[in-house]
Design an enzyme around this catalytic site. Structure first.
Site, PDB file in Angstrom:
ATOM      1  CB  CYS A 121      -7.269  11.476   0.780  1.00 24.17           C
ATOM      2  SG  CYS A 121      -6.201  11.111  -0.645  1.00 24.17           S
ATOM      3  CB  CYS A 123      -8.173   9.459  -4.161  1.00 28.84           C
ATOM      4  SG  CYS A 123      -8.298   8.568  -2.610  1.00 28.84           S
ATOM      5  CB  CYS A 131      -4.284  11.579  -3.575  1.00 25.82           C
ATOM      6  SG  CYS A 131      -4.608   9.808  -3.482  1.00 25.82           S
ATOM      7  CE  LYS A 197      -2.511   5.734   1.176  1.00 19.78           C
ATOM      8  NZ  LYS A 197      -3.663   6.622   1.024  1.00 19.78           N
ATOM      9  NE  ARG A 207      -6.300   2.528  -4.622  1.00 25.82           N
ATOM     10  CZ  ARG A 207      -5.066   2.474  -5.101  1.00 25.82           C
ATOM     11  NH1 ARG A 207      -4.854   1.960  -6.301  1.00 25.82           N
ATOM     12  NH2 ARG A 207      -4.057   2.943  -4.396  1.00 25.82           N
ATOM     13  NE  ARG A 219      -4.579   6.178  -4.699  1.00 27.93           N
ATOM     14  CZ  ARG A 219      -5.576   6.643  -5.447  1.00 27.93           C
ATOM     15  NH1 ARG A 219      -5.349   7.533  -6.382  1.00 27.93           N
ATOM     16  NH2 ARG A 219      -6.810   6.203  -5.261  1.00 27.93           N
ATOM     17  CD  GLU A 235       7.236  10.626   2.955  1.00 30.24           C
ATOM     18  OE1 GLU A 235       6.712  11.533   3.628  1.00 30.24           O
ATOM     19  OE2 GLU A 235       7.126  10.556   1.714  1.00 30.24           O
ATOM     20  CE  LYS A 250      -3.799   2.906   3.622  1.00 32.29           C
ATOM     21  NZ  LYS A 250      -4.579   3.963   3.100  1.00 32.29           N
ATOM     22  CB  SER A 276      -9.288  -2.871   1.942  1.00 37.55           C
ATOM     23  OG  SER A 276      -8.375  -2.477   0.935  1.00 37.55           O
ATOM     24  CE1 TYR A 315     -11.940  -0.801   6.123  1.00 35.99           C
ATOM     25  CE2 TYR A 315      -9.786  -1.854   5.894  1.00 35.99           C
ATOM     26  CZ  TYR A 315     -10.641  -0.802   5.614  1.00 35.99           C
ATOM     27  OH  TYR A 315     -10.201   0.239   4.856  1.00 35.99           O
TER      28      TYR A 315
END
Ligand code: PBG
Length: 326
Positions: A121, A123, A131, A197, A207, A219, A235, A250, A276, A315
């Site tokens: 990506c 971004c 992006c 996404k 971010r 976005r 998609e 996601k 996140s 994570y």
């Protein structure tokens, strides 16, 4: 049944051993992918304030991290980079000496068997934080972005990425990346597409970690709109048709129905990204003593797999894998 206490659903729940015997879903560190944020410099381990336990790491810290991840049986790492400097076209993403390319070379040399996934990506690398390349009116230009994404994918493959994971949400990027990889001799490198996404508030802490917030706007003109699930299947159908080897949904928690629909519609391996903001919410509540963090973490990860994901990008990979150790 008459005259006896009715415990017909409870018999198999009586002990931990019985519950384990009939468990329909199992967590396995081998299904986890652990995201890493790589920064320039040396000796750097910066904890991300909104993501306790997650660190920005300089390249020299990666061998130690790789040993830990591999020792826990985690399948691989997903790489994000914070470049030395940013520009309009995000050139740090496809520079052979770019930060992710340096990280990939280091990891491949140190731990050749640890799977490395390159997030493709722009971004993190563009001065405006979007992006892709911008038109004069600030609209992200789809087709002028494809070429840069393809160059990024090839640069990552050249540096040793085992899997290429485009997360930009431009139309046609999987085909563009597949063709560029094939032309460059990387026909064996699979693509894990962030196919569905969503434009999500759950990316906030990321971010901060990746320094990738858009300088203006948001976005929503390229990432998916929360109310839609049939559109997610479109998609995925497009990405599958363009040659995606693994499909991804996601975020995960607010999109469990999308994971389920994808599972029922496609036979591809399916990944879900436990993002996140999902991590940050859990950590904040656990730190306040409002929930049992470990227990809720395992419940969430199990739920994501039960919904239909084969692979979980999280994570929590290291802490969950520690709890799963026999
Ligand atoms: C890059 C990208 C983002 C995430 C993964 N890749 C952020 C975004 O789209 O703004 C989010 C990951 C997370 O929140 O954990 N486009």
């Amino acid at each position: 049944m008459k005259g006896f206490p009715d415990v017909r659903m409870r018999r198999l729940r009586r002990t931990r051993e019985l519950r384990a015997l009939v468990a329909e879903t199992a967590l396995d560190p081998g299904d986890f992918i652990y995201p890493l944020f790589v920064v320039p410099g040396a000796g750097i381990r910066n904890e991300v304030p909104s993501m306790p336990g997650v660190f920005q790491l300089s390249v020299d810290q990666l061998p130690r991290e790789a040993d830990e991840v591999q020792g826990l049986g985690i399948a691989g790492v997903l790489l994000f980079g914070l470049p030395e400097s940013k520009d309009e076209s995000g050139s740090g993403a496809y520079d052979a000496e770019g930060i992710v390319q340096q990280a990939l070379r280091c990891l491949k040399q140190h731990a050749p068997d640890l799977l490395t996934v390159g997030d493709v990506c722009l971004c993190e690398y563009t001065s405006h934080g979007h992006c892709g390349r911008l038109d004069d009116d600030g609209y992200v230009n789809n087709d002028r972005t494809l070429d840069l994404l393809a160059r990024t994918a090839v640069a990552q493959a050249q540096a040793g990425a085992d899997i290429i994971a485009p997360s930009d949400m431009m139309d046609g990027r999987v085909a563009a990346i597949r063709s560029a990889l094939d032309t460059a001799g990387f026909e064996r490198v699979p693509i894990m597409s962030y196919a569905a996404k969503y434009a999500s508030g759950f990316y906030g802490p990321f971010r901060e970690a990746a320094d990738s917030a858009p300088a203006f706007g948001d976005r929503r003109q390229y990432q998916m709109d929360t109310p839609n699930v049939r559109e997610a299947l479109r998609e995925m159908e497009l990405d599958a048709g363009e040659g995606a080897d693994i499909l991804m949904v996601k975020p995960a928690l607010a999109y469990m129905d999308v994971i389920r629909a994808a599972r029922e519609t496609f036979c591809h391996p399916l990944a879900a990204y436990n993002v996140s903001g999902e991590y940050a919410m859990l950590k904040a509540a656990a730190r306040n003593g409002w929930i049992d963090g470990d227990r809720v973490m395992m419940e969430i990860l199990t739920g994501i797999k039960r919904a239909g994901a084969d692979i979980v990008i999280t994570y929590h990979a290291k802490e969950a894998s520690r709890l799963l150790k026999p």
